[in-house]
Design an enzyme around this catalytic site. Structure first.
Site, PDB file in Angstrom:
ATOM      1  N   GLY A 139     -13.792   4.187  24.744  1.00  0.00           N
ATOM      2  CA  GLY A 139     -13.160   4.874  23.613  1.00  0.00           C
ATOM      3  C   GLY A 139     -12.341   3.898  22.780  1.00  0.00           C
ATOM      4  O   GLY A 139     -11.949   2.836  23.276  1.00  0.00           O
ATOM      5  N   GLU A 143       8.877  -0.998  11.076  1.00  0.00           N
ATOM      6  CA  GLU A 143       7.627  -1.773  10.977  1.00  0.00           C
ATOM      7  C   GLU A 143       7.927  -3.160  10.401  1.00  0.00           C
ATOM      8  O   GLU A 143       8.853  -3.323   9.606  1.00  0.00           O
ATOM      9  CB  GLU A 143       6.596  -1.009  10.123  1.00  0.00           C
ATOM     10  CG  GLU A 143       7.071  -0.633   8.736  1.00  0.00           C
ATOM     11  CD  GLU A 143       6.690  -1.649   7.687  1.00  0.00           C
ATOM     12  OE1 GLU A 143       6.004  -2.607   8.039  1.00  0.00           O
ATOM     13  OE2 GLU A 143       7.106  -1.482   6.527  1.00  0.00           O
ATOM     14  N   GLN A 156       5.955  -5.437   8.600  1.00  0.00           N
ATOM     15  CA  GLN A 156       5.280  -6.064   7.455  1.00  0.00           C
ATOM     16  C   GLN A 156       6.128  -6.171   6.200  1.00  0.00           C
ATOM     17  O   GLN A 156       6.036  -7.145   5.465  1.00  0.00           O
ATOM     18  CB  GLN A 156       3.990  -5.302   7.085  1.00  0.00           C
ATOM     19  CG  GLN A 156       2.827  -5.580   7.992  1.00  0.00           C
ATOM     20  CD  GLN A 156       2.757  -4.537   9.087  1.00  0.00           C
ATOM     21  OE1 GLN A 156       3.629  -3.667   9.176  1.00  0.00           O
ATOM     22  NE2 GLN A 156       1.751  -4.617   9.935  1.00  0.00           N
ATOM     23  N   GLN A 173       6.236  -8.825   2.886  1.00  0.00           N
ATOM     24  CA  GLN A 173       5.743  -8.445   1.557  1.00  0.00           C
ATOM     25  C   GLN A 173       6.807  -8.696   0.488  1.00  0.00           C
ATOM     26  O   GLN A 173       6.493  -9.144  -0.621  1.00  0.00           O
ATOM     27  CB  GLN A 173       5.326  -6.971   1.576  1.00  0.00           C
ATOM     28  CG  GLN A 173       4.042  -6.756   2.377  1.00  0.00           C
ATOM     29  CD  GLN A 173       3.858  -5.311   2.823  1.00  0.00           C
ATOM     30  OE1 GLN A 173       4.806  -4.535   2.905  1.00  0.00           O
ATOM     31  NE2 GLN A 173       2.609  -4.945   3.117  1.00  0.00           N
ATOM     32  N   CYS A 197       0.823  -1.210   0.000  1.00  0.00           N
ATOM     33  CA  CYS A 197       0.000   0.000   0.000  1.00  0.00           C
ATOM     34  C   CYS A 197       0.854   1.254   0.000  1.00  0.00           C
ATOM     35  O   CYS A 197       0.383   2.341  -0.290  1.00  0.00           O
ATOM     36  CB  CYS A 197      -0.986  -0.008   1.153  1.00  0.00           C
ATOM     37  SG  CYS A 197      -0.236  -0.365   2.725  1.00  0.00           S
ATOM     38  N   ASN A 198       2.143   1.101   0.320  1.00  0.00           N
ATOM     39  CA  ASN A 198       3.003   2.286   0.339  1.00  0.00           C
ATOM     40  C   ASN A 198       3.956   2.397  -0.836  1.00  0.00           C
ATOM     41  O   ASN A 198       4.635   3.401  -0.979  1.00  0.00           O
ATOM     42  CB  ASN A 198       3.808   2.329   1.628  1.00  0.00           C
ATOM     43  CG  ASN A 198       2.984   2.832   2.788  1.00  0.00           C
ATOM     44  OD1 ASN A 198       2.029   3.570   2.569  1.00  0.00           O
ATOM     45  ND2 ASN A 198       3.319   2.422   3.982  1.00  0.00           N
ATOM     46  N   ARG A 199       4.046   1.355  -1.651  1.00  0.00           N
ATOM     47  CA  ARG A 199       4.996   1.429  -2.764  1.00  0.00           C
ATOM     48  C   ARG A 199       4.639   0.462  -3.877  1.00  0.00           C
ATOM     49  O   ARG A 199       4.066  -0.605  -3.638  1.00  0.00           O
ATOM     50  CB  ARG A 199       6.425   1.164  -2.287  1.00  0.00           C
ATOM     51  CG  ARG A 199       6.653  -0.278  -1.828  1.00  0.00           C
ATOM     52  CD  ARG A 199       8.052  -0.486  -1.302  1.00  0.00           C
ATOM     53  NE  ARG A 199       8.234   0.251  -0.044  1.00  0.00           N
ATOM     54  CZ  ARG A 199       9.076   1.265   0.097  1.00  0.00           C
ATOM     55  NH1 ARG A 199       9.823   1.659  -0.909  1.00  0.00           N
ATOM     56  NH2 ARG A 199       9.179   1.880   1.255  1.00  0.00           N
ATOM     57  N   MET A 238      -9.269   4.070  21.669  1.00  0.00           N
ATOM     58  CA  MET A 238      -7.906   3.824  22.124  1.00  0.00           C
ATOM     59  C   MET A 238      -7.898   2.882  23.326  1.00  0.00           C
ATOM     60  O   MET A 238      -7.029   2.037  23.455  1.00  0.00           O
ATOM     61  CB  MET A 238      -7.239   5.151  22.477  1.00  0.00           C
ATOM     62  CG  MET A 238      -5.856   5.272  21.880  1.00  0.00           C
ATOM     63  SD  MET A 238      -4.976   6.651  22.539  1.00  0.00           S
ATOM     64  CE  MET A 238      -5.648   8.027  21.658  1.00  0.00           C
ATOM     65  N   GLY A 241     -15.438   3.745  30.362  1.00  0.00           N
ATOM     66  CA  GLY A 241     -15.669   4.356  29.057  1.00  0.00           C
ATOM     67  C   GLY A 241     -15.105   3.431  27.994  1.00  0.00           C
ATOM     68  O   GLY A 241     -14.192   2.643  28.266  1.00  0.00           O
TER      69      GLY A 241
END
Lengths: 266, 445
Positions: free
Chosen positions: B192, B115, B117, B121, B50-52, B194, B190
């Site tokens: 949320g 990272e 991944q 890939q 997805c980035n290259r 995060m 709560g």
């Protein structure tokens, strides 16, 4: 022969201590490996020293202050090696090895000759071994408490340095502290009982209120309170850490005080 | 033979363009096979994430190769025109291409340095190329090396160490308070995003018990189902807090929901077993004075953010170490590729000398008549000594020039002087056949 082994182990302990201390500041993984190997070989030579001393003297070498301190270091390192192999907490060595080294260098400064043992003192080693093993357990509790206080301070102040990354989790240290005390206390109790029986046997009275006995009883009472506090009202975590650090200072004081003064069988 | 790359990544091209050019994994085999058939392309590989999107090829003529790959790029997506695409492309060849690939597998070229991944890939792209038989001696070696460099960088530098997200930083901190999470309980006040993410990270790390409380009890019940947890009525949570080792608070409330007094009570009930409180709500929902309570550890969003910043800074520093490591490895592989240019010439020269020697010996020995073994030996020695001594200088010069820029020139001269072109072609065909036999997808892992 035993003196040669002793000196070799002393040298190795020095090296190991230096490496472990340098590991405190640095980030190198390799250092802890070699430090552990050196500590292990120091322990090996130390064992040889103790065994050959026993053979040469013909009795268990726990009769002079040199011997007592040497045995204390030996047992401390033994516990460290076991814990390290079991939990892989490399940082533990940076705290325990210096302690063992200080005790051993004090032993080195004392007269090393083997003293002939009067027959009446033949069985005194039981009292000494039990008391010493109790002390070793309290030393472990002390180290765990010290590490706890450092890590707790780092967590509270939100300050992350190399030490923060290396120190184990708080609850592990608290657990180690608790286990060490609950092991050390019965050992000390048995040590005191055998000591009292021995005093009765040799001197005709269980208790004659000398400094040694008062110190031992004081220590015993202190750890009794610490242990009961933990079990009943939750004196764990930070408070337990403070108490065991304080308590061990008392133990050292007693040990040194007692042994510098002529111990009856020395 | 030169290795070249034409591509674009998250730094050169916007996501709108990248998403149109990305080659889905299902279409990758066909795409890479087509690239292999493109003019001038001897070996081919396509890396699409997805980035290259990057095209890798081994070509004889670098300029022509770039031209060819650019044309291919334009044809990937019918909706993207050449004028639109070309300004976003980058081109690498030789040493720079290898360096780029190594930086990619080491995640130094990634959006988040360290990272994990990208290594996987690249492996997938290589697997596809191998099954399509589009790679050869050069790309196989370079890709294998790139993957091992990626692994080395991760294990030998701290590039992938420490959390770089707030929710994961919370888990990392919790690990300094609790040795292991089995039997521990987390309370979410709560629900949320995060907070839920942090809870999920905690569960991955071994946490089993989750309690959830929200003002709207039905929501708590709903969220609890996802975590296999226990919904707690909002009014009861201060009492329930004594069961929680970790409290994560993220609500939209404008006041403190958890006070120092609440925490003190909870700690009393749990006999001082430490509590870790995380306040990721803004405005804060846990009274700051909680941080001063013994055995309670309070971290707010800024504290966690501070951790993340520090970790990122650390990764950047480790990245410099990684760059050095990559540099060394690139040097080694570049040298290997250069020697690849000289090696066939050296081998062909040797082979030619051997052939001549053998032929001449046969001829002369048959004419000399019966010889003693010793005499025969001497004649053979004479022949090999002459050819070895004659070739010695040429071989030494070729080897010495393999690393230099003169390498190709020297090989060409040697080939002309000794008339080696045919020899080399024949042996290359043989080698290529062997290479496709010996490399299978299993070798990559």
């Amino acid at each position: 022969m035993n003196v040669l082994f002793f000196e070799v182990s002393l040298l190795l302990y020095f090296l190991g201590t230096a490496l472990f201390l340098s590991q405190l500041a640095g980030r190198l993984e390799g250092v802890s490996q070699s430090a552990f190997v050196i500590a292990g070989s120091a322990f090996f030579f130390h064992t040889l020293a103790l065994v050959s001393r026993m053979i040469e003297g013909g009795h268990i070498p726990l009769t002079t202050m040199h011997e007592v301190l040497s045995f204390f270091s030996w047992a401390l390192v033994l516990v460290f090696l076991v814990v390290e192999l079991r939990y892989r907490i490399h940082i533990l060595g940076s705290f325990i090895l210096p302690l063992a080294f200080i005790s051993l260098i004090s032993a080195a400064a004392l007269p090393k000759e083997i003293k002939a043992l009067a027959p009446i003192f033949r069985n005194v080693w039981m009292h000494v071994t039990l008391s010493l093993l109790g002390t070793v357990a309290f030393a472990i509790a002390f180290v765990a408490g010290l590490m706890y206080l450092i890590q707790e301070h780092l967590l509270k102040s939100k300050h992350r340095n190399a030490l923060y990354h290396k120190l184990p989790a708080l609850d592990f240290l608290d657990d180690l502290n608790g286990k060490a005390i609950s092991l050390g206390f019965p050992l000390l109790t048995l040590g005191i009982i055998t000591g009292a029986l021995f005093a009765e046997f040799t001197r005709g009275s269980f208790l004659n209120w000398n400094a040694e006995q008062i110190g031992a009883l004081g220590t015993w009472l202190f750890y009794l309170v610490v242990l009961l506090g933990r079990v009943t009202v939750g004196w764990r975590a930070k408070r337990a850490a403070y108490l065991t650090v304080l308590g061990f200072a008392g133990v050292i004081f007693t040990l040194v005080g007692v042994l510098v003064k002529e111990h009856p069988f020395a | 033979m030169n290795i070249i790359i034409v591509g674009l990544n998250h730094r050169t091209a916007p996501v709108e363009l990248r998403e149109r050019l990305a080659v889905p994994e299902s279409r990758l085999p066909e795409a890479v096979a087509r690239l292999k058939g493109w003019p001038g392309v001897a070996e081919a590989l396509i890396l699409s994430t997805c980035n290259r999107v990057e095209l890798y090829a081994v070509v004889k003529d670098t300029a022509l190769g770039f031209e060819s790959l650019r044309e291919y790029f334009v044809k990937i997506a019918p909706t993207v025109s050449g004028e639109e695409l070309v300004p976003y492309l980058y081109y690498f060849d030789g040493h720079d291409a290898i360096r780029h690939l190594f930086r990619v597998t080491s995640s130094l070229d990634s959006m988040v340095v360290g990272e994990p991944q990208i290594l996987g890939q690249v492996k997938v792209a290589f697997d596809v190329a191998l099954t399509q038989k589009t790679t050869g001696v050069v790309l196989n070696k370079v890709l294998k090396k790139a993957i091992s460099v990626g692994k080395r960088v991760r294990s030998e530098t701290g590039i992938a160490a420490n959390a770089v997200s707030v929710s994961y930083a919370a888990v990392e901190l919790a690990k300094k308070i609790f040795q292991n999470f089995a039997g521990k309980t987390v309370l979410l006040i709560g629900a949320g995003e995060m907070a839920k993410l942090a809870a999920r990270h905690l569960m991955q790390a071994g946490m089993q018990n989750v309690m959830i409380t929200t003002r709207n009890f039905e929501l708590a019940v709903d969220v609890a189902k996802h975590f296999n947890g226990l919904p707690v009525p909002f009014n009861d949570f201060p009492e329930e807090m004594s069961n929680a080792d970790i409290v994560i608070c993220s609500t939209g409330a404008a006041s403190y929901l958890v006070t120092a007094e609440d925490v003190q009570k909870a700690l009393w009930t749990r006999r001082n077993r430490p509590m870790f409180l995380i306040d990721i709500s803004v405005p804060r929902n846990i009274e700051p004075a909680v941080g001063a309570v013994d055995n309670a550890y309070l971290y707010n969003i800024d504290d966690l953010q501070g951790h993340v910043e520090k970790n990122l800074e650390q990764r950047r520093q480790e990245a410099m170490k990684a760059e050095d490591l990559v540099k060394d490895e690139v040097g080694l592989v570049t040298r290997w590729i250069k020697s690849l240019e000289v090696l066939p010439t050296i081998l062909a020269l040797r082979r030619k000398a051997d052939d001549i020697q053998k032929g001449e010996l046969e001829r002369i020995l048959s004419r000399l008549g019966p010889l003693t073994p010793r005499q025969r030996e001497l004649v053979e020695e004479l022949a090999s000594a002459i050819s070895n001594k004659l070739l010695h200088g040429a071989l030494v010069a070729l080897k010495a020039e393999a690393d230099s820029t003169n390498g190709p020139l020297f090989t060409e001269i040697a080939q002309r002087l000794f008339d080696l072109e045919k020899e080399i072609e024949a042996s290359q065909l043989k080698e290529a056949a062997e290479e496709t036999r010996t490399v299978s997808p299993d070798d990559v892992h």
